[in-house]
Design a protein around this motif. Structure first.
Motif, PDB file in Angstrom:
ATOM      1  N   LEU A   1      48.064  38.435  41.715  1.00 38.15           N
ATOM      2  CA  LEU A   1      47.236  37.336  41.204  1.00 38.15           C
ATOM      3  C   LEU A   1      45.853  37.374  41.844  1.00 38.15           C
ATOM      4  CD1 LEU A   1      46.736  34.755  39.644  1.00 38.15           C
ATOM      5  CD2 LEU A   1      47.930  33.470  41.439  1.00 38.15           C
ATOM      6  N   LEU A   2      45.839  37.641  43.142  1.00 40.35           N
ATOM      7  CA  LEU A   2      44.561  37.697  43.844  1.00 40.35           C
ATOM      8  C   LEU A   2      43.672  38.801  43.247  1.00 40.35           C
ATOM      9  CD1 LEU A   2      43.205  36.293  46.237  1.00 40.35           C
ATOM     10  CD2 LEU A   2      44.070  38.099  47.714  1.00 40.35           C
TER      11      LEU A   2
ATOM     12  N   GLY B   1      40.250  33.126  37.397  1.00 38.83           N
ATOM     13  CA  GLY B   1      41.505  33.845  37.572  1.00 38.83           C
ATOM     14  C   GLY B   1      42.697  32.981  37.243  1.00 38.83           C
ATOM     15  N   LEU B   2      42.635  31.732  37.640  1.00 36.94           N
ATOM     16  CA  LEU B   2      43.747  30.838  37.338  1.00 36.94           C
ATOM     17  C   LEU B   2      43.822  30.573  35.848  1.00 36.94           C
ATOM     18  CD1 LEU B   2      43.689  28.197  40.222  1.00 36.94           C
ATOM     19  CD2 LEU B   2      45.364  29.986  39.760  1.00 36.94           C
TER      20      LEU B   2
ATOM     21  N   SER C   1      38.971  39.682  37.072  1.00 31.34           N
ATOM     22  CA  SER C   1      38.587  38.806  35.962  1.00 31.34           C
ATOM     23  C   SER C   1      37.322  38.033  36.328  1.00 31.34           C
ATOM     24  CB  SER C   1      39.738  37.852  35.617  1.00 31.34           C
ATOM     25  OG  SER C   1      39.597  36.631  36.300  1.00 31.34           O
TER      26      SER C   1
ATOM     27  N   THR D   1      43.083  32.462  33.475  1.00 31.29           N
ATOM     28  CA  THR D   1      43.575  33.610  32.713  1.00 31.29           C
ATOM     29  C   THR D   1      44.831  34.217  33.323  1.00 31.29           C
ATOM     30  OG1 THR D   1      42.149  35.080  33.970  1.00 31.29           O
ATOM     31  CG2 THR D   1      41.253  34.176  31.945  1.00 31.29           C
ATOM     32  N   ALA D   2      45.497  33.463  34.178  1.00 31.45           N
ATOM     33  CA  ALA D   2      46.616  34.039  34.926  1.00 31.45           C
ATOM     34  C   ALA D   2      47.773  34.413  34.004  1.00 31.45           C
ATOM     35  CB  ALA D   2      47.099  33.067  35.989  1.00 31.45           C
TER      36      ALA D   2
ATOM     37  N   SER E   1      51.886  37.540  44.602  1.00 29.41           N
ATOM     38  CA  SER E   1      50.727  36.757  45.027  1.00 29.41           C
ATOM     39  C   SER E   1      49.487  37.640  45.060  1.00 29.41           C
ATOM     40  CB  SER E   1      50.975  36.173  46.413  1.00 29.41           C
ATOM     41  OG  SER E   1      52.142  35.384  46.444  1.00 29.41           O
TER      42      SER E   1
ATOM     43  N   PHE F   1      43.672  37.538  52.886  1.00 30.31           N
ATOM     44  CA  PHE F   1      45.097  37.781  52.617  1.00 30.31           C
ATOM     45  C   PHE F   1      45.724  38.605  53.735  1.00 30.31           C
ATOM     46  CE2 PHE F   1      48.950  39.214  50.657  1.00 30.31           C
ATOM     47  CZ  PHE F   1      49.281  38.235  49.734  1.00 30.31           C
TER      48      PHE F   1
ATOM     49  N   MET G   1      47.630  37.767  32.603  1.00 30.55           N
ATOM     50  CA  MET G   1      47.930  38.795  33.597  1.00 30.55           C
ATOM     51  C   MET G   1      49.393  39.183  33.567  1.00 30.55           C
ATOM     52  SD  MET G   1      47.872  38.635  37.703  1.00 30.55           S
ATOM     53  CE  MET G   1      49.291  37.558  37.600  1.00 30.55           C
TER      54      MET G   1
ATOM     55  N   HIS H   1      43.887  39.994  40.312  1.00 30.62           N
ATOM     56  CA  HIS H   1      43.483  39.541  38.982  1.00 30.62           C
ATOM     57  C   HIS H   1      42.271  38.620  39.076  1.00 30.62           C
ATOM     58  CE1 HIS H   1      43.575  37.767  35.005  1.00 30.62           C
ATOM     59  NE2 HIS H   1      43.612  36.577  35.578  1.00 30.62           N
ATOM     60  N   MET H   2      42.271  37.732  40.061  1.00 31.24           N
ATOM     61  CA  MET H   2      41.135  36.824  40.240  1.00 31.24           C
ATOM     62  C   MET H   2      39.851  37.620  40.437  1.00 31.24           C
ATOM     63  SD  MET H   2      42.639  33.844  42.719  1.00 31.24           S
ATOM     64  CE  MET H   2      43.699  32.538  42.071  1.00 31.24           C
TER      65      MET H   2
ATOM     66  N   ARG I   1      44.396  29.955  49.676  1.00 33.21           N
ATOM     67  CA  ARG I   1      44.316  30.033  51.136  1.00 33.21           C
ATOM     68  C   ARG I   1      43.572  31.297  51.556  1.00 33.21           C
ATOM     69  NH1 ARG I   1      50.096  29.782  53.765  1.00 33.21           N
ATOM     70  NH2 ARG I   1      48.921  29.692  55.720  1.00 33.21           N
TER      71      ARG I   1
ATOM     72  N   ARG J   1      48.661  30.510  47.701  1.00 26.97           N
ATOM     73  CA  ARG J   1      48.429  31.618  48.630  1.00 26.97           C
ATOM     74  C   ARG J   1      47.063  32.245  48.385  1.00 26.97           C
ATOM     75  NH1 ARG J   1      54.365  34.527  48.329  1.00 26.97           N
ATOM     76  NH2 ARG J   1      55.353  33.309  49.986  1.00 26.97           N
ATOM     77  N   CYS J   2      46.728  32.416  47.139  1.00 24.31           N
ATOM     78  CA  CYS J   2      45.426  33.001  46.828  1.00 24.31           C
ATOM     79  C   CYS J   2      44.302  32.089  47.283  1.00 24.31           C
ATOM     80  CB  CYS J   2      45.317  33.266  45.328  1.00 24.31           C
ATOM     81  SG  CYS J   2      46.411  34.587  44.769  1.00 24.31           S
TER      82      CYS J   2
ATOM     83  N   SER K   1      57.190  29.168  41.292  1.00 16.63           N
ATOM     84  CA  SER K   1      56.566  30.246  42.056  1.00 16.63           C
ATOM     85  C   SER K   1      55.095  30.403  41.721  1.00 16.63           C
ATOM     86  CB  SER K   1      57.266  31.570  41.752  1.00 16.63           C
ATOM     87  OG  SER K   1      58.615  31.483  42.077  1.00 16.63           O
ATOM     88  N   ALA K   2      54.749  30.187  40.473  1.00 16.62           N
ATOM     89  CA  ALA K   2      53.356  30.375  40.076  1.00 16.62           C
ATOM     90  C   ALA K   2      52.434  29.521  40.935  1.00 16.62           C
ATOM     91  CB  ALA K   2      53.185  30.039  38.603  1.00 16.62           C
TER      92      ALA K   2
ATOM     93  N   ILE L   1      53.025  28.526  43.986  1.00  9.45           N
ATOM     94  CA  ILE L   1      53.010  29.110  45.330  1.00  9.45           C
ATOM     95  C   ILE L   1      52.023  30.277  45.388  1.00  9.45           C
ATOM     96  CG2 ILE L   1      54.390  30.241  47.094  1.00  9.45           C
ATOM     97  CD1 ILE L   1      55.180  27.361  46.561  1.00  9.45           C
ATOM     98  N   HIS L   2      52.100  31.128  44.388  1.00 17.67           N
ATOM     99  CA  HIS L   2      51.177  32.266  44.378  1.00 17.67           C
ATOM    100  C   HIS L   2      49.729  31.782  44.333  1.00 17.67           C
ATOM    101  CE1 HIS L   2      54.510  34.933  44.141  1.00 17.67           C
ATOM    102  NE2 HIS L   2      54.881  34.561  42.926  1.00 17.67           N
ATOM    103  N   ALA L   3      49.490  30.773  43.542  1.00 16.91           N
ATOM    104  CA  ALA L   3      48.127  30.254  43.425  1.00 16.91           C
ATOM    105  C   ALA L   3      47.645  29.675  44.751  1.00 16.91           C
ATOM    106  CB  ALA L   3      48.071  29.192  42.329  1.00 16.91           C
TER     107      ALA L   3
ATOM    108  N   VAL M   1      38.242  32.299  41.516  1.00 15.28           N
ATOM    109  CA  VAL M   1      39.477  31.521  41.602  1.00 15.28           C
ATOM    110  C   VAL M   1      39.736  30.787  40.292  1.00 15.28           C
ATOM    111  CG1 VAL M   1      40.611  29.583  42.731  1.00 15.28           C
ATOM    112  CG2 VAL M   1      39.350  31.256  44.093  1.00 15.28           C
TER     113      VAL M   1
ATOM    114  N   LEU N   1      46.288  36.551  56.935  1.00 19.47           N
ATOM    115  CA  LEU N   1      47.391  35.599  56.803  1.00 19.47           C
ATOM    116  C   LEU N   1      48.735  36.324  56.772  1.00 19.47           C
ATOM    117  CD1 LEU N   1      45.805  33.068  54.276  1.00 19.47           C
ATOM    118  CD2 LEU N   1      46.228  32.751  56.715  1.00 19.47           C
TER     119      LEU N   1
ATOM    120  N   PHE O   1      52.410  33.337  55.660  1.00 17.25           N
ATOM    121  CA  PHE O   1      53.062  33.073  54.370  1.00 17.25           C
ATOM    122  C   PHE O   1      54.554  32.956  54.634  1.00 17.25           C
ATOM    123  CE2 PHE O   1      49.368  35.722  52.654  1.00 17.25           C
ATOM    124  CZ  PHE O   1      48.642  34.608  52.290  1.00 17.25           C
TER     125      PHE O   1
ATOM    126  N   GLU P   1      58.731  33.497  48.128  1.00 19.15           N
ATOM    127  CA  GLU P   1      58.206  34.185  46.935  1.00 19.15           C
ATOM    128  C   GLU P   1      57.626  35.551  47.301  1.00 19.15           C
ATOM    129  OE1 GLU P   1      58.803  30.512  46.870  1.00 19.15           O
ATOM    130  OE2 GLU P   1      58.587  31.282  44.832  1.00 19.15           O
TER     131      GLU P   1
END
Lengths: 195, 195
Positions: free
Chosen positions: A171-172, B179-180, A178, B182-183, A168, A150, B186, A174-175, B144, B141-142, B134-135, B137-139, B176, A153, A159, A163
């Motif tokens: 979420l990372l 995390g997705l 979790s 259970t997103a 982002s 991250f 979050m 959280h990944m 990546r 990014r993570c 957006s969700a 996009i965030h995913a 990943v 990048l 990026f 957004e």
DNA sequence: GAATTTGGCTAATGCCATTAGCTTTACGGC
DNA sequence: GCCGTAAAGCTAATGGCATTAGCCAAATTC
């Protein structure tokens, strides 16, 4: 006339300023000498050459990052510690993007030991999860990949959408937490018969 | 005597061979000219300079990676697609570490569009998760950050311990997908009152 | 105060990218 | 089959950079 009062450390300091202001590609012995008010070959009295200077710079950056990570983890544990570590890391990279970019292709032997200390901090941050042996190593590797990926990048401006990056990154994080929380299931599921 | 039958594409091909065999730092116009059996300035008839060549090389590498990612996702969905994408990505980077390193600090404008296609593939791989706006996009990014981070570190040999890298990567993939999965919780937890 | 070490200097070399300007080759139209 | 043009190669020249060698002055030490 040793008036410039240079030293290996001072040379690295100048190098860092150049990196910050003009980017990693501008880090050149000639540029450092210019800032030091000294002829280029004089630098060889303090540094073995450009390659070594790059290594020293990387080492310093890695040390700063380690410091920040260690402070972030102080007095916290578990998810809290992990999130603080990740936030500190990212904010360092965002605050000094060029500096962070230096890390990206740093010469290995020079940065290895500095990296080891950072790995130590990460291990400490993970302590509350009770990971044993290899499991801890795998977790640290994932943490490194995640944060570094991250940070790189973001630092290089990869990026490009509008957004919110904080979301982002949340979420990372959280990944990571979790995923660690449910890591046991994973290996269990892997060895479960029937697909 | 246009006998060397060069072309921009051929020049990029030679450049890739140099990168593969001698590393990204060995990519120099002079080296390419040497392989082509041509004087250095002749290359300027095909390529605007070293900077452009670097951009073209990065673009090609990114295109290869996109191809591999797209193939991996074909006919799969959900966790399955995600894991296949991640595995394909990593195996490409492991198979061509030097080539992958080129990507690490590629000039941005040149690689942006190629990167957009790769992002498209990742979005497709995530389709089954029903992420909206957006969700998604965030995913992406993570995803990546995760894949790139691991690939970079592995390509540059930053994982120096003996533990099995496949296991580390499996944990990363688990992070990943779990995390997705259970997103939602979050963001719910985030907006929950009382810290 | 003298000797040694240290940190600076100039000069020289070599590699690389890039530009300018020339020459030859391949090819399309006649 | 010839000729003109454009493409693709060449040599020569310039300038930036890293690096090495060898010299000289300043600081430090005895």
């Amino acid at each position: 006339m040793p008036r410039a009062s240079l030293s290996p450390g001072a040379v690295v300091g100048l190098a860092l300023r150049i990196v910050d202001e003009e980017g990693p590609d501008a880090l050149t012995l000639s540029a450092v000498a210019g800032r030091a008010g000294v002829a280029t070959p004089s630098l060889y009295k303090h540094v073995r050459g450009l390659a070594e200077l790059r290594g020293l710079v990387s080492g310093r950056v890695l040390a700063e990052l380690t410091e920040i990570a260690a402070e972030a983890v102080l007095g916290r544990s578990g998810d809290d510690a992990l999130r603080a570590l990740m936030d500190g890391w990212r904010s360092y990279a965002a605050r000094h993007p060029h500096r962070y970019s230096v890390l990206v292709q740093a010469p290995l032997p020079e940065t290895a030991e500095a990296g080891d200390r950072l790995v130590g901090v990460m291990l400490a941050a993970l302590r509350a999860y009770g990971l044993e042996g290899s499991a801890a190593i795998h977790a640290v590797r994932c943490l490194r990949a995640v944060t570094h990926g991250f940070a790189v990048l973001e630092a290089e401006g990869a990026f490009r959408l509008a957004e919110d990056l904080d979301e982002s990154y949340a979420l990372l994080a959280h990944m990571v937490v979790s995923g660690l929380r449910t890591a046991r299931e994973m290996s269990a599921a892997d060895s479960t018969p029937g697909r």
